[in-house]
Design a protein around this motif. Structure first.
Motif, PDB file in Angstrom:
ATOM      1  N   GLU A   1      -4.804 113.387   2.886  1.00  0.00           N
ATOM      2  CA  GLU A   1      -5.967 112.557   2.579  1.00  0.00           C
ATOM      3  C   GLU A   1      -5.537 111.519   1.566  1.00  0.00           C
ATOM      4  OE1 GLU A   1      -9.429 114.853   1.614  1.00  0.00           O
ATOM      5  OE2 GLU A   1      -9.241 116.072   3.424  1.00  0.00           O
ATOM      6  N   LEU A   2      -5.823 110.248   1.864  1.00  0.00           N
ATOM      7  CA  LEU A   2      -5.334 109.134   1.053  1.00  0.00           C
ATOM      8  C   LEU A   2      -6.488 108.235   0.642  1.00  0.00           C
ATOM      9  CD1 LEU A   2      -2.453 108.224   3.519  1.00  0.00           C
ATOM     10  CD2 LEU A   2      -2.214 109.597   1.457  1.00  0.00           C
TER      11      LEU A   2
ATOM     12  N   SER B   1       3.375 109.427   3.883  1.00  0.00           N
ATOM     13  CA  SER B   1       2.361 110.476   4.009  1.00  0.00           C
ATOM     14  C   SER B   1       2.682 111.321   5.237  1.00  0.00           C
ATOM     15  CB  SER B   1       0.966 109.859   4.118  1.00  0.00           C
ATOM     16  OG  SER B   1       0.834 109.143   5.319  1.00  0.00           O
ATOM     17  N   ARG B   2       1.967 112.425   5.387  1.00  0.00           N
ATOM     18  CA  ARG B   2       2.160 113.334   6.526  1.00  0.00           C
ATOM     19  C   ARG B   2       0.824 113.594   7.217  1.00  0.00           C
ATOM     20  NH1 ARG B   2       6.985 115.898   6.629  1.00  0.00           N
ATOM     21  NH2 ARG B   2       8.272 115.794   4.773  1.00  0.00           N
TER      22      ARG B   2
ATOM     23  N   SER C   1       8.877 113.843  13.920  1.00  0.00           N
ATOM     24  CA  SER C   1       8.523 114.006  12.508  1.00  0.00           C
ATOM     25  C   SER C   1       7.029 113.778  12.324  1.00  0.00           C
ATOM     26  CB  SER C   1       9.308 113.002  11.656  1.00  0.00           C
ATOM     27  OG  SER C   1       8.861 113.038  10.315  1.00  0.00           O
ATOM     28  N   ASP C   2       6.456 114.459  11.318  1.00  0.00           N
ATOM     29  CA  ASP C   2       5.037 114.237  11.026  1.00  0.00           C
ATOM     30  C   ASP C   2       4.852 113.376   9.789  1.00  0.00           C
ATOM     31  OD1 ASP C   2       5.748 116.011   9.029  1.00  0.00           O
ATOM     32  OD2 ASP C   2       3.913 117.202   9.187  1.00  0.00           O
ATOM     33  N   GLN C   3       5.963 112.808   9.287  1.00  0.00           N
ATOM     34  CA  GLN C   3       5.897 111.934   8.115  1.00  0.00           C
ATOM     35  C   GLN C   3       5.967 110.474   8.567  1.00  0.00           C
ATOM     36  OE1 GLN C   3       8.738 112.806   5.037  1.00  0.00           O
ATOM     37  NE2 GLN C   3       7.527 111.735   3.499  1.00  0.00           N
ATOM     38  N   VAL C   4       5.246 109.606   7.852  1.00  0.00           N
ATOM     39  CA  VAL C   4       5.133 108.201   8.234  1.00  0.00           C
ATOM     40  C   VAL C   4       6.283 107.389   7.654  1.00  0.00           C
ATOM     41  CG1 VAL C   4       3.676 106.142   8.160  1.00  0.00           C
ATOM     42  CG2 VAL C   4       2.624 108.400   8.322  1.00  0.00           C
ATOM     43  N   TYR C   5       7.029 106.757   8.541  1.00  0.00           N
ATOM     44  CA  TYR C   5       8.091 105.817   8.187  1.00  0.00           C
ATOM     45  C   TYR C   5       7.878 104.549   8.998  1.00  0.00           C
ATOM     46  CZ  TYR C   5      10.522 109.869   6.235  1.00  0.00           C
ATOM     47  OH  TYR C   5      10.844 110.974   5.506  1.00  0.00           O
ATOM     48  N   PHE C   6       8.739 103.555   8.775  1.00  0.00           N
ATOM     49  CA  PHE C   6       8.706 102.306   9.541  1.00  0.00           C
ATOM     50  C   PHE C   6       8.777 102.641  11.036  1.00  0.00           C
ATOM     51  CE2 PHE C   6      10.696  98.781  11.728  1.00  0.00           C
ATOM     52  CZ  PHE C   6      10.009  97.697  11.222  1.00  0.00           C
ATOM     53  N   GLY C   7       7.935 101.992  11.828  1.00  0.00           N
ATOM     54  CA  GLY C   7       7.937 102.182  13.274  1.00  0.00           C
ATOM     55  C   GLY C   7       6.980 103.253  13.766  1.00  0.00           C
TER      56      GLY C   7
END
Length: 184
Positions: A161-162, A156-157, A107-113
């Protein structure tokens, strides 16, 4: 009333040890490796270290005058420290919610780990891994999931930009890579 009973009666173990407290109402997310590490520490304290210290205290107590017996005094102090850590670990493991980051592999999305590489406006590239409060080690580039950088990065992915709010001001960052461990 014995002094031992009055010392232990009130305080919260988290505050006494200066350890990070969980945000109120938050879950205690933990990776499988972090959970296993804390569990191994708990069993080591219970099965190995505590019995050895109890044996030393018992031997020292049999020597007579306890008020000037260094082995006895140190042993009792160490026993309190071990018992405090056992209580802390037991509480944290009871409320732990183990999250396996390998399910997001690819995945390119940010999750835990996730291990996330990002670049700041200044061109500085950084890499962090988002882990639980009880397992993150900043020296290894690990951050807790409640830290400002992790909270900014979560959901985010790659390519996003954040804006990261820091004590020094707002930093613009761009997510470069998101990776997860593979299943063993």
């Amino acid at each position: 009333m014995s002094q031992a009973l009055t010392q232990d009666a009130g305080g919260d173990d988290d505050e006494e040890l200066g350890l990070p407290a969980l945000p109120s109402g938050a879950r205690n997310y933990m990776s499988p490796a972090g959970y296993a590490r804390l569990r191994a520490e708990l069993f080591s304290l219970i099965d190995d270290e505590r019995p050895k210290v109890v044996e030393i205290v018992h031997w020292a107590a049999s020597n007579g005058d306890r008020s000037e017996n260094g082995d006895y005094l140190y042993g009792k102090k160490r026993l309190r420290e071990i018992d405090r850590r056992i209580r802390f670990l037991t509480k944290r493991l009871e409320i732990a919610e183990v999250v396996d980051p390998t399910v997001h592999h690819g995945s390119d999305q940010v999750y835990f780990g996730a291990t996330v590489s990002y670049v700041e406006d200044s061109g500085t590239e950084r890499t962090v891994t988002i882990l639980g409060i009880d397992e993150a080690d900043s020296l290894l580039g690990q951050v807790t999931w409640v830290s400002p950088i992790a909270r900014t990065l979560l959901k985010s992915r790659e390519g996003d930009e954040l804006k990261l709010v820091t004590p020094a001001g707002v930093l613009n960052i761009e997510v470069l890579r998101v990776t997860y461990p593979t299943q063993a």
